[in-house]
Write a protein that holds these residues in place. Structure first.
Motif, mmCIF file in Angstrom:
data_model
loop_
_atom_site.group_PDB
_atom_site.id
_atom_site.type_symbol
_atom_site.label_atom_id
_atom_site.label_comp_id
_atom_site.label_asym_id
_atom_site.label_seq_id
_atom_site.Cartn_x
_atom_site.Cartn_y
_atom_site.Cartn_z
ATOM 1 N N LEU A 64 -23.418 18.197 176.727
ATOM 2 C CA LEU A 64 -22.588 17.216 176.027
ATOM 3 C C LEU A 64 -22.627 15.835 176.686
ATOM 4 O O LEU A 64 -22.776 14.813 175.997
ATOM 5 N N ILE A 65 -22.523 15.782 178.010
ATOM 6 C CA ILE A 65 -22.406 14.490 178.694
ATOM 7 C C ILE A 65 -23.674 13.639 178.563
ATOM 8 O O ILE A 65 -23.602 12.468 178.147
ATOM 9 N N PRO A 66 -24.877 14.165 178.890
ATOM 10 C CA PRO A 66 -26.079 13.319 178.729
ATOM 11 C C PRO A 66 -26.336 12.900 177.288
ATOM 12 O O PRO A 66 -26.762 11.763 177.034
ATOM 13 N N MET A 67 -26.086 13.813 176.328
ATOM 14 C CA MET A 67 -26.317 13.469 174.933
ATOM 15 C C MET A 67 -25.346 12.388 174.467
ATOM 16 O O MET A 67 -25.720 11.481 173.708
ATOM 17 N N ALA A 68 -24.103 12.460 174.923
ATOM 18 C CA ALA A 68 -23.127 11.424 174.554
ATOM 19 C C ALA A 68 -23.491 10.089 175.190
ATOM 20 O O ALA A 68 -23.394 9.030 174.546
ATOM 21 N N ILE A 69 -23.932 10.106 176.455
ATOM 22 C CA ILE A 69 -24.336 8.869 177.124
ATOM 23 C C ILE A 69 -25.529 8.238 176.415
ATOM 24 O O ILE A 69 -25.580 7.017 176.195
ATOM 25 N N PHE A 70 -26.503 9.065 176.040
ATOM 26 C CA PHE A 70 -27.690 8.553 175.356
ATOM 27 C C PHE A 70 -27.329 7.961 173.997
ATOM 28 O O PHE A 70 -27.853 6.915 173.608
ATOM 29 N N THR A 71 -26.422 8.630 173.271
ATOM 30 C CA THR A 71 -26.047 8.146 171.948
ATOM 31 C C THR A 71 -25.277 6.829 172.023
ATOM 32 O O THR A 71 -25.467 5.933 171.191
ATOM 33 N N LEU A 72 -24.408 6.687 173.009
ATOM 34 C CA LEU A 72 -23.572 5.490 173.135
ATOM 35 C C LEU A 72 -24.238 4.375 173.930
ATOM 36 O O LEU A 72 -23.683 3.272 174.011
ATOM 37 N N SER A 73 -25.388 4.644 174.512
ATOM 38 C CA SER A 73 -26.047 3.645 175.341
ATOM 39 C C SER A 73 -26.586 2.490 174.495
ATOM 40 O O SER A 73 -27.025 2.675 173.351
#
Length: 266
Positions: A64-73
């Motif tokens: 969840l954390i890396p995917m959320a960071i990538f999406t919001l980056s």
């Protein structure tokens, strides 16, 4: 000589309960939730469940954390953000399912307690056959759910990345495919040991995701099938009541039917 009316009791009730809970017991053990919904567990089972619980939450957080960071980056394009909505939504919803399974553990425990009480309260052999028939239906639904989830999930996690061709970026560096995109913003996937670690960790996290969805479906199948069995028993009691309308115990039988019907509705 007149035949003695010996009351029948289900001497196999404990074995029947174990059989009814078999699929949910294994799946909830993997998720570390089983001791929360079933009180009759050993200390070793509780320790193992605690470890499984921590590993499952770590696996979900790892996705969840890396995917959320990538999406919001700000580094990702609009097209990449749109592509990530599907995988990110699936992981987020599965995490919420797991969270709700944990916070509703008391309700699930109460339902399992009612199920166990119903098995111990059987007073006729034909009623036990009705409940066993519905347990078989719930097992069939659970097997179908497990088969679809694991076949589709394993193919996505393992086969699809292997069949996907590697690509080369602008810096002439080979980009290896992984099941869930977006991890290259945190991990250097060009380094083979890190790539292998991320690939294996995503595969393990995917197993947790499949188990969460499977647990919800298996619990629903078990409780719905049990409720259907109780309704069939109420219908059988009503038919028996109609056939013996001239019996001297009409009021008592009617009271039993009404009480059983109310319990089935709950």
């Amino acid at each position: 000589m007149a035949k003695l009316n010996i009351p029948w009791s289900n001497v196999n009730s404990e074995r029947d309960i174990i059989n009814a809970l078999v699929w949910n017991r294994w799946i909830l053990r993997i998720l570390g939730i089983w001791p929360l919904v079933y009180s009759n567990t050993t200390t070793i089972e509780k320790i193992i469940a605690t470890i499984s619980f921590a590993l499952c939450w770590s696996a979900l957080s790892f996705l969840l954390i890396p995917m959320a960071i990538f999406t919001l980056s700000e580094q990702t394009t609009i097209n990449d953000k749109i592509k990530m909505l599907g995988p990110l939504s699936y992981v987020l919803i599965s995490t919420l399912k797991y969270f709700f399974l944990v916070i509703h553990c008391k309700s699930i425990r109460q339902c399992i307690h009612v199920l166990s009480t119903d098995w111990r309260a059987i007073q006729q052999q034909n009623y036990r056959k009705i409940m066993i028939k519905n347990v078989a239906k719930s097992h069939m639904l659970s097997k179908i759910c497990i088969m679809f989830m694991y076949c589709g999930g394993v193919c996505f996690q393992s086969v699809m990345p292997l069949l996907t061709h590697t690509t080369i970026d602008k810096q002439n560096i080979t980009i290896k495919p992984i099941p869930c995109p977006g991890f290259d913003i945190i991990f250097d996937l060009h380094f083979t040991p890190i790539y292998v670690f991320v690939f294996c960790a995503q595969w393990f996290s995917g197993i947790v995701l499949f188990n969460v969805t499977t647990a919800v479906c298996c619990l629903a199948a078990m409780f719905v099938a049990h409720a259907c069995g109780q309704i069939e028993i109420v219908m059988a009691r009503v038919e028996n009541f109609v056939k013996n309308a001239q019996s001297s115990r009409m009021k008592q039988r009617m009271a039993i039917i009404v009480k059983h019907h109310i319990q089935s509705l709950r």
